[in-house]
Design a protein around this motif. Structure first.
Motif, PDB file in Angstrom:
ATOM      1  N   VAL A  71      25.766  -6.765   1.023  1.00 56.06           N
ATOM      2  CA  VAL A  71      24.696  -5.960   1.618  1.00 56.06           C
ATOM      3  C   VAL A  71      23.699  -6.905   2.274  1.00 56.06           C
ATOM      4  O   VAL A  71      23.449  -7.999   1.773  1.00 56.06           O
ATOM      5  N   HIS A  72      23.142  -6.496   3.385  1.00 53.26           N
ATOM      6  CA  HIS A  72      22.099  -7.288   4.025  1.00 53.26           C
ATOM      7  C   HIS A  72      20.744  -6.740   3.571  1.00 53.26           C
ATOM      8  O   HIS A  72      20.247  -5.761   4.124  1.00 53.26           O
ATOM      9  N   PRO A  73      20.142  -7.369   2.554  1.00 50.72           N
ATOM     10  CA  PRO A  73      18.921  -6.800   1.966  1.00 50.72           C
ATOM     11  C   PRO A  73      17.689  -7.006   2.848  1.00 50.72           C
ATOM     12  O   PRO A  73      17.554  -8.015   3.532  1.00 50.72           O
ATOM     13  N   ASP A  74      16.819  -6.019   2.827  1.00 53.77           N
ATOM     14  CA  ASP A  74      15.526  -6.100   3.486  1.00 53.77           C
ATOM     15  C   ASP A  74      14.474  -6.180   2.380  1.00 53.77           C
ATOM     16  O   ASP A  74      14.254  -5.205   1.659  1.00 53.77           O
ATOM     17  N   ALA A  75      13.838  -7.322   2.240  1.00 54.43           N
ATOM     18  CA  ALA A  75      12.933  -7.566   1.113  1.00 54.43           C
ATOM     19  C   ALA A  75      11.678  -6.696   1.149  1.00 54.43           C
ATOM     20  O   ALA A  75      11.118  -6.382   0.108  1.00 54.43           O
ATOM     21  N   VAL A  76      11.229  -6.299   2.329  1.00 54.96           N
ATOM     22  CA  VAL A  76       9.988  -5.522   2.420  1.00 54.96           C
ATOM     23  C   VAL A  76      10.240  -4.106   2.963  1.00 54.96           C
ATOM     24  O   VAL A  76       9.394  -3.545   3.639  1.00 54.96           O
ATOM     25  N   ARG A  77      11.363  -3.537   2.619  1.00 61.09           N
ATOM     26  CA  ARG A  77      11.681  -2.200   3.128  1.00 61.09           C
ATOM     27  C   ARG A  77      10.748  -1.147   2.533  1.00 61.09           C
ATOM     28  O   ARG A  77      10.134  -1.358   1.491  1.00 61.09           O
ATOM     29  N   THR A  78      10.663  -0.003   3.201  1.00 58.75           N
ATOM     30  CA  THR A  78       9.852   1.109   2.730  1.00 58.75           C
ATOM     31  C   THR A  78      10.601   1.818   1.615  1.00 58.75           C
ATOM     32  O   THR A  78      11.765   2.178   1.774  1.00 58.75           O
ATOM     33  N   ARG A  79       9.929   2.013   0.475  1.00 57.08           N
ATOM     34  CA  ARG A  79      10.559   2.646  -0.683  1.00 57.08           C
ATOM     35  C   ARG A  79       9.888   3.985  -0.972  1.00 57.08           C
ATOM     36  O   ARG A  79       8.667   4.081  -0.983  1.00 57.08           O
ATOM     37  N   LYS A  80      10.702   4.993  -1.246  1.00 54.53           N
ATOM     38  CA  LYS A  80      10.171   6.320  -1.540  1.00 54.53           C
ATOM     39  C   LYS A  80       9.692   6.361  -2.991  1.00 54.53           C
ATOM     40  O   LYS A  80      10.349   5.820  -3.885  1.00 54.53           O
ATOM     41  N   LEU A  81       8.539   7.005  -3.205  1.00 54.37           N
ATOM     42  CA  LEU A  81       8.000   7.166  -4.549  1.00 54.37           C
ATOM     43  C   LEU A  81       8.263   8.593  -5.023  1.00 54.37           C
ATOM     44  O   LEU A  81       8.182   9.540  -4.252  1.00 54.37           O
ATOM     45  N   LEU A  82       8.558   8.722  -6.297  1.00 57.13           N
ATOM     46  CA  LEU A  82       8.908  10.007  -6.876  1.00 57.13           C
ATOM     47  C   LEU A  82       7.735  10.548  -7.696  1.00 57.13           C
ATOM     48  O   LEU A  82       7.400   9.994  -8.738  1.00 57.13           O
ATOM     49  N   LEU A  83       7.108  11.589  -7.182  1.00 60.82           N
ATOM     50  CA  LEU A  83       6.005  12.270  -7.865  1.00 60.82           C
ATOM     51  C   LEU A  83       6.294  13.767  -7.845  1.00 60.82           C
ATOM     52  O   LEU A  83       6.980  14.258  -6.942  1.00 60.82           O
ATOM     53  N   ASN A  84       5.750  14.509  -8.814  1.00 60.85           N
ATOM     54  CA  ASN A  84       5.971  15.953  -8.759  1.00 60.85           C
ATOM     55  C   ASN A  84       5.038  16.589  -7.735  1.00 60.85           C
ATOM     56  O   ASN A  84       4.068  15.987  -7.293  1.00 60.85           O
ATOM     57  N   ARG A  85       5.351  17.812  -7.350  1.00 63.22           N
ATOM     58  CA  ARG A  85       4.653  18.480  -6.254  1.00 63.22           C
ATOM     59  C   ARG A  85       3.157  18.630  -6.527  1.00 63.22           C
ATOM     60  O   ARG A  85       2.337  18.450  -5.634  1.00 63.22           O
ATOM     61  N   GLY A  86       2.777  18.934  -7.747  1.00 61.03           N
ATOM     62  CA  GLY A  86       1.356  19.087  -8.075  1.00 61.03           C
ATOM     63  C   GLY A  86       0.581  17.798  -7.878  1.00 61.03           C
ATOM     64  O   GLY A  86      -0.536  17.794  -7.337  1.00 61.03           O
ATOM     65  N   GLU A  87       1.172  16.687  -8.315  1.00 65.05           N
ATOM     66  CA  GLU A  87       0.520  15.381  -8.128  1.00 65.05           C
ATOM     67  C   GLU A  87       0.410  15.046  -6.644  1.00 65.05           C
ATOM     68  O   GLU A  87      -0.626  14.554  -6.188  1.00 65.05           O
ATOM     69  N   TYR A  89       0.844  -1.182   0.000  1.00 62.32           N
ATOM     70  CA  TYR A  89       0.000   0.000   0.000  1.00 62.32           C
ATOM     71  C   TYR A  89       0.884   1.238   0.000  1.00 62.32           C
ATOM     72  O   TYR A  89       2.076   1.164   0.241  1.00 62.32           O
ATOM     73  N   VAL A  90       0.269   2.388  -0.299  1.00 60.25           N
ATOM     74  CA  VAL A  90       0.996   3.648  -0.383  1.00 60.25           C
ATOM     75  C   VAL A  90       0.498   4.570   0.719  1.00 60.25           C
ATOM     76  O   VAL A  90      -0.706   4.682   0.945  1.00 60.25           O
ATOM     77  N   VAL A  91       1.433   5.205   1.418  1.00 59.84           N
ATOM     78  CA  VAL A  91       1.074   6.182   2.451  1.00 59.84           C
ATOM     79  C   VAL A  91       1.736   7.515   2.113  1.00 59.84           C
ATOM     80  O   VAL A  91       2.767   7.557   1.445  1.00 59.84           O
ATOM     81  N   LEU A  92       1.124   8.578   2.595  1.00 58.35           N
ATOM     82  CA  LEU A  92       1.661   9.925   2.425  1.00 58.35           C
ATOM     83  C   LEU A  92       2.115  10.429   3.783  1.00 58.35           C
ATOM     84  O   LEU A  92       1.305  10.565   4.691  1.00 58.35           O
ATOM     85  N   LYS A  93       3.437  10.666   3.920  1.00 53.47           N
ATOM     86  CA  LYS A  93       3.999  11.171   5.179  1.00 53.47           C
ATOM     87  C   LYS A  93       4.933  12.326   4.871  1.00 53.47           C
ATOM     88  O   LYS A  93       5.804  12.199   4.008  1.00 53.47           O
ATOM     89  N   GLY A  94       4.745  13.418   5.578  1.00 53.74           N
ATOM     90  CA  GLY A  94       5.647  14.552   5.426  1.00 53.74           C
ATOM     91  C   GLY A  94       5.676  15.125   4.023  1.00 53.74           C
ATOM     92  O   GLY A  94       6.729  15.567   3.563  1.00 53.74           O
ATOM     93  N   GLY A  95       4.570  15.077   3.312  1.00 58.42           N
ATOM     94  CA  GLY A  95       4.525  15.605   1.948  1.00 58.42           C
ATOM     95  C   GLY A  95       5.196  14.718   0.925  1.00 58.42           C
ATOM     96  O   GLY A  95       5.479  15.150  -0.190  1.00 58.42           O
ATOM     97  N   GLU A  96       5.457  13.454   1.266  1.00 58.23           N
ATOM     98  CA  GLU A  96       6.078  12.500   0.347  1.00 58.23           C
ATOM     99  C   GLU A  96       5.270  11.223   0.313  1.00 58.23           C
ATOM    100  O   GLU A  96       4.554  10.897   1.259  1.00 58.23           O
ATOM    101  N   ALA A  97       5.401  10.479  -0.776  1.00 57.54           N
ATOM    102  CA  ALA A  97       4.700   9.206  -0.927  1.00 57.54           C
ATOM    103  C   ALA A  97       5.678   8.061  -0.680  1.00 57.54           C
ATOM    104  O   ALA A  97       6.824   8.097  -1.135  1.00 57.54           O
TER     105      ALA A  97
END
Length: 158
Positions: A80-96, A55-63
């Motif tokens: 590297v010790h990978p985390d398979a379910v880590r939180t990933r930042k989504l890149l959207l423009n400010r208007g979106e 799912y996607v959450v909006l925190k601090g003005g970021e997705a």
């Protein structure tokens, strides 16, 4: 008879969340880039991603994308010790982002990841802005699909 989510050689699709359209009315779709680590890109190229419980959450003005599973490759992530379910930042423009924040907070919509795919060598995520379906809505959708199948069978026989 579910199709596999893995990408085929030459296919741009990495993973599809088929449950999303069953559980939600999708009103708008957005394309977002993702901030990934090197081992994640290699795993995505192998088609080792899953969006089923994400799912996607909006925190601090970021997705942020939560709950998506990217299985690490044994050979790609040795140091590297990978985390398979880590939180990933989504890149959207400010208007979106502003439009999404307004819809989620004021109108009661939710953000659902629909599919992950390659576009010009970069991994993209399609996000849907949707409202949850009630049980009777799901039944109605299923009846409509069954009726379409039945119509096609009848027309094919004639």
């Amino acid at each position: 008879m579910a199709k596999k989510n893995k990408s085929q050689p030459g296919s741009a699709t990495i993973a599809v969340n088929r449950i999303a359209t069953h559980d939600y009315f999708i009103s708008e779709r957005f394309e977002a880039g993702m901030v990934l680590q090197g081992w994640e890109v290699k795993s995505l190229r192998e088609g080792r991603a899953q969006l089923k419980e994400s799912y996607v959450v909006l925190k601090g003005g970021e997705a942020w994308l939560l709950g998506s599973h990217v299985s690490p490759l044994l050979s790609a992530s040795t140091h590297v010790h990978p985390d398979a379910v880590r939180t990933r930042k989504l890149l959207l423009n400010r208007g979106e982002l502003n439009r999404l924040i307004g819809s989620v907070e004021r109108k009661g919509f939710t953000l659902i990841p629909l599919s992950m795919y390659w576009k010009k060598g970069r991994a993209k995520l399609e996000i849907g802005l949707g409202k949850g379906k009630k049980l009777h809505d799901k039944r109605e959708t299923e009846k409509g699909r069954d009726w379409q199948r039945e119509k096609e069978r009848v027309m094919k026989q004639r």
